[in-house]
Design an enzyme around this catalytic site. Structure first.
Site, PDB file in Angstrom:
ATOM      1  N   CYS A   1       8.873  -0.708   0.303  1.00 50.50           N
ATOM      2  CA  CYS A   1       7.762   0.174  -0.059  1.00 50.50           C
ATOM      3  C   CYS A   1       8.127   1.639   0.181  1.00 50.50           C
ATOM      4  O   CYS A   1       9.004   1.967   0.989  1.00 50.50           O
ATOM      5  CB  CYS A   1       6.534  -0.171   0.778  1.00 50.50           C
ATOM      6  SG  CYS A   1       5.707  -1.695   0.293  1.00 50.50           S
TER       7      CYS A   1
ATOM      8  N   CYS B   1       3.069  -2.112   5.764  1.00 54.02           N
ATOM      9  CA  CYS B   1       3.248  -0.660   5.913  1.00 54.02           C
ATOM     10  C   CYS B   1       2.238  -0.070   6.882  1.00 54.02           C
ATOM     11  O   CYS B   1       2.518   0.918   7.553  1.00 54.02           O
ATOM     12  CB  CYS B   1       3.179   0.028   4.558  1.00 54.02           C
ATOM     13  SG  CYS B   1       4.707  -0.197   3.629  1.00 54.02           S
TER      14      CYS B   1
ATOM     15  N   GLU C   1       6.393   3.866   1.742  1.00 50.04           N
ATOM     16  CA  GLU C   1       6.119   4.283   3.121  1.00 50.04           C
ATOM     17  C   GLU C   1       7.303   3.943   4.029  1.00 50.04           C
ATOM     18  O   GLU C   1       7.676   4.724   4.912  1.00 50.04           O
ATOM     19  CB  GLU C   1       4.861   3.578   3.657  1.00 50.04           C
ATOM     20  CG  GLU C   1       3.580   3.923   2.911  1.00 50.04           C
ATOM     21  CD  GLU C   1       3.301   3.026   1.714  1.00 50.04           C
ATOM     22  OE1 GLU C   1       4.260   2.515   1.102  1.00 50.04           O
ATOM     23  OE2 GLU C   1       2.120   2.836   1.395  1.00 50.04           O
TER      24      GLU C   1
ATOM     25  N   CYS D   1       0.151  -1.331   2.035  1.00 53.36           N
ATOM     26  CA  CYS D   1       0.087  -2.781   2.249  1.00 53.36           C
ATOM     27  C   CYS D   1       0.014  -3.067   3.757  1.00 53.36           C
ATOM     28  O   CYS D   1       0.234  -2.176   4.590  1.00 53.36           O
ATOM     29  CB  CYS D   1       1.305  -3.471   1.625  1.00 53.36           C
ATOM     30  SG  CYS D   1       2.830  -3.283   2.572  1.00 53.36           S
TER      31      CYS D   1
ATOM     32  N   GLU E   1      12.759  -1.450  -5.582  1.00 49.88           N
ATOM     33  CA  GLU E   1      12.657  -2.896  -5.816  1.00 49.88           C
ATOM     34  C   GLU E   1      14.028  -3.523  -5.967  1.00 49.88           C
ATOM     35  O   GLU E   1      15.064  -2.846  -6.046  1.00 49.88           O
ATOM     36  CB  GLU E   1      11.770  -3.135  -7.044  1.00 49.88           C
ATOM     37  CG  GLU E   1      10.358  -2.598  -6.806  1.00 49.88           C
ATOM     38  CD  GLU E   1       9.392  -2.884  -7.942  1.00 49.88           C
ATOM     39  OE1 GLU E   1       9.828  -3.296  -9.041  1.00 49.88           O
ATOM     40  OE2 GLU E   1       8.184  -2.689  -7.712  1.00 49.88           O
TER      41      GLU E   1
ATOM     42  N   ASN F   1       9.263   3.541  -3.528  1.00 48.48           N
ATOM     43  CA  ASN F   1       9.560   2.112  -3.486  1.00 48.48           C
ATOM     44  C   ASN F   1      10.875   1.827  -4.205  1.00 48.48           C
ATOM     45  O   ASN F   1      11.218   2.477  -5.207  1.00 48.48           O
ATOM     46  CB  ASN F   1       8.399   1.270  -4.023  1.00 48.48           C
ATOM     47  CG  ASN F   1       7.900   1.677  -5.397  1.00 48.48           C
ATOM     48  OD1 ASN F   1       7.989   2.841  -5.784  1.00 48.48           O
ATOM     49  ND2 ASN F   1       7.375   0.728  -6.136  1.00 48.48           N
TER      50      ASN F   1
END
Ligand code: THU
Length: 129
Positions: free
Chosen positions: A50, A86, A52, A83, A41, A39
Site C-alpha cells: 500500500c 495500514c 501508506e 486498510c 502491486e 501502492n
C-alpha cells in the site's frame, strides 16, 4: 510542498496494473520532512504494498519514527480510508491525535484522527505482563 500536493504527485507513480487503483500517501515526520509512497502491486497479488506502507518505509529509512500528519489520496468517489493493516502501521508512529486526511482526486476530503481510525489499537502496553 504541501502534504496534499506531495501525495497527489506520488500517486502518479503508483504501480497498479492489476487493480488500476492508484493511491498516493504523504506523511510529515517530526523533523518537518515529508515522505511519500505509492501502492506497488505484484502479479502475485498478496505481495503488493500500500501507499501508506511505502511512505512509512521511506520515513524509517531516513531515520525518523514520529508522524505528525498524514494524507492519502485516490481516484474514487469516496475518500479512501487506509486498510486495516495500514491503520496498524500508521498507529506505530502516530499519537492518537494525529490527523489523517483522506481525499479523492475530485476534491472531496475527510479528516479523521488516528484514534478514530483505529480505536482500541494494539500497542506496546498490551505486551506488558
Ligand atoms: N491501497 C492503498 O495503497 N492504500 C489504501 O489505503 C487502500 C488500498 C491499494 C492497495 C492496492 O494496490 C489497491 O489500492 C487496491 O486495493
Amino acid at each position: 510542498m504541501s502534504l496534499k500536493d506531495a501525495a497527489k504527485a506520488v500517486r502518479e507513480n503508483a504501480y497498479a496494473p492489476y487493480s488500476k487503483f492508484k493511491v498516493g500517501a504523504a506523511i510529515r515526520a517530526a523533523s518537518g520532512t515529508v515522505y511519500v509512497g505509492c501502492n506497488v502491486e505484484n502479479v502475485a497479488y498478496p505481495e503488493g504494498t500500500c501507499a501508506e506502507a511505502g511512505a512509512i518505509a521511506a520515513m524509517a529509512a531516513a531515520g525518523e519514527t514520529r508522524i505528525t500528519e498524514a494524507f492519502v489520496i485516490a481516484g474514487a468517489a469516496l475518500p479512501v480510508t487506509p486498510c486495516g493493516g495500514c491503520r496498524q502501521k500508521l498507529a506505530e508512529f502516530c499519537t492518537p491525535d494525529v490527523r489523517v486526511t483522506m481525499a479523492t482526486t475530485g476534491g472531496v476530503e475527510q479528516v479523521m484522527t488516528m484514534a478514530e481510525l483505529l480505536p482500541g489499537a494494539f500497542g506496546p502496553a498490551h505486551m506488558e505482563e
